[in-house]
Write an enzyme that holds these catalytic residues in place. Structure first.
Site, short mmCIF file in Angstrom:
data_model
loop_
_atom_site.label_atom_id
_atom_site.label_comp_id
_atom_site.label_asym_id
_atom_site.label_seq_id
_atom_site.Cartn_x
_atom_site.Cartn_y
_atom_site.Cartn_z
N ARG A 60 0.80 -1.22 0.00
CA ARG A 60 0.00 0.00 0.00
C ARG A 60 0.84 1.28 0.00
O ARG A 60 0.62 2.17 -0.81
CB ARG A 60 -0.88 0.07 1.26
N THR A 61 1.77 1.36 0.94
CA THR A 61 2.48 2.63 1.09
C THR A 61 3.25 2.95 -0.18
O THR A 61 3.21 4.07 -0.68
CB THR A 61 3.42 2.56 2.31
N LYS A 90 26.20 -3.03 0.27
CA LYS A 90 27.65 -2.83 0.20
C LYS A 90 28.14 -1.99 1.37
O LYS A 90 29.30 -1.59 1.42
CB LYS A 90 28.03 -2.15 -1.12
N ARG A 112 11.25 4.06 3.48
CA ARG A 112 10.82 3.04 4.45
C ARG A 112 12.05 2.24 4.82
O ARG A 112 12.74 1.70 3.95
CB ARG A 112 9.77 2.12 3.85
N HIS A 140 5.20 5.85 11.65
CA HIS A 140 4.68 5.76 10.28
C HIS A 140 3.68 6.91 10.14
O HIS A 140 2.47 6.70 10.07
CB HIS A 140 4.01 4.40 10.11
C1 NCD Z 1 1.94 -1.07 8.25
C2 NCD Z 1 3.43 -0.83 8.41
O1 NCD Z 1 4.21 -1.02 7.47
O2 NCD Z 1 3.80 -0.43 9.51
N1 NCD Z 1 1.57 -1.27 6.91
C3 NCD Z 1 1.21 -0.18 6.16
O3 NCD Z 1 2.02 0.66 5.85
N2 NCD Z 1 -0.07 -0.06 5.83
C4 NCD Z 1 1.38 -2.09 9.14
C5 NCD Z 1 2.03 -3.45 9.19
O4 NCD Z 1 2.96 -3.77 8.46
O5 NCD Z 1 1.55 -4.24 10.00
#
Ligand code: NCD
Length: 312
Positions: A60-61, A90, A112, A140
């Site tokens: 999703r993100t 590396k 991320r 997040h």
């Molecule tokens: C979440 C995350 O990556 O923290 N996912 C997301 O971005 N919707 C939740 C998860 O991974 O459980």
């Protein structure tokens, strides 16, 4: 309260203030919702590109950020699985990686990572906005903003809301970021529903206390579910656990528990929901109180709004 500075990096939920959320962000998200639903593509990012560095899995993100850039008329460039496929393997630091992305004239960097503080490291050397798309068990913030907007969309207010956060609260970063956001509103109550070993950490509890948010801890969703407006389910963050026992008992949504939930209450989940623990079973998906896909869709609008606000 001092007026919020113009938005640049997006690193943690504490950085926003309430009036910016309600008066700037929410209206911008609604604008983006109208644009997308009308099938339009904007020219806001015409000739600009955004670099997405994803060191941890994401569906999703990542795709919603990419689509957000495209819908704003820009071009996304992604290194998916950057942990293996970028120079991180590396031994390159986040500082150097950021300097390189800066050297290529990207207009923003979305990161991320699997460790807390990665995006802050990047931001400390970046000339363009850095957006934290999840940093280990840290935060997040863009997820929390879309969660908050989804709550606002359903209740038309945040003040007075009662929220249950359910599941793995120790390693989940979405619940941490959402707690910080909720603490900006009045008369909020949070019920933390988790096995003892995976309860919400003290830093968040202290922050809530300081900001007048009441909370209670429980390990039994059945007891809490009928008392709240929002039930925020989460999965076990198995990839971050170190020996904690998590069998999902007491923190799983069932048909029986859902039947006790108020008709006007809503159930959210940042997703992915886990098939192993089955914390939000597939068979409940069509219940009208389960708003997980509205929530996910809001991710696109929220990220469009945020990109538009940070990129000059
Ligand atoms: C979440 C995350 O990556 O923290 N996912 C997301 O971005 N919707 C939740 C998860 O991974 O459980």
């Amino acid at each position: 309260m001092a007026k919020q500075k113009k938005l640049f990096h997006i690193l943690s939920s504490q950085q926003f203030d309430r009036s910016w959320l309600e008066k700037s962000l929410f209206p911008e998200i609604l604008k983006m919702q109208r644009v997308v639903r009308a099938g339009k593509v904007l020219t806001t990012l015409k000739g600009k590109s955004v670099c997405l560095l994803f060191y941890e899995p994401s569906t999703r993100t990542r795709t919603s950020f990419e689509q957000a850039v495209i819908k704003l008329g820009g071009i996304p460039v992604t290194t998916e699985n950057a942990k293996e496929f970028s120079s991180a393997i590396k031994g390159e630091t986040m500082f150097d990686t950021t300097r390189i992305i800066n050297a290529y004239y990207f207009s923003a960097i979305v990161i991320r990572s699997d460790y807390e503080g990665a995006s802050s490291e990047a931001a400390s050397v970046s000339k363009v906005p850095v957006i934290n798309a999840g940093d280990g068990a840290g935060q997040h913030p863009t997820q929390a903003l879309l969660d908050l907007f989804t709550i606002y969309e359903n209740f038309k207010k945040i003040d007075g809301i009662r929220v249950a956060m359910v599941g793995d609260l120790k390693y989940g970063r979405t619940v941490r970021s959402l707690s910080y956001l909720l603490a900006k509103f009045k008369k909020v109550h949070i019920a933390f529903v988790a096995p003892q070993s995976l309860q919400m950490k003290a830093d968040i509890l202290d922050h809530l206390k300081e900001n007048g948010v009441t909370y209670n801890k429980s390990s039994d969703l059945a007891k809490v579910a009928p008392m709240v407006d929002v039930i925020y389910m989460t999965r076990a963050q198995k990839e971050r656990m170190s020996g904690e026992k998590f069998d999902g008992d007491g923190v799983r949504m069932t048909r029986e528990i859902l039947s006790t939930v108020n008709k006007k209450s809503i159930v959210l989940h940042p997703l992915p929901r886990s098939n192993d623990f089955n914390e939000l079973p597939e068979e409940l998906t069509d219940d009208p109180r389960i708003k997980i896909f509205q929530q996910a869709e809001n991710g696109l609008f929220t990220r469009m709004a945020l990109l538009k606000m940070v990129i000059k």
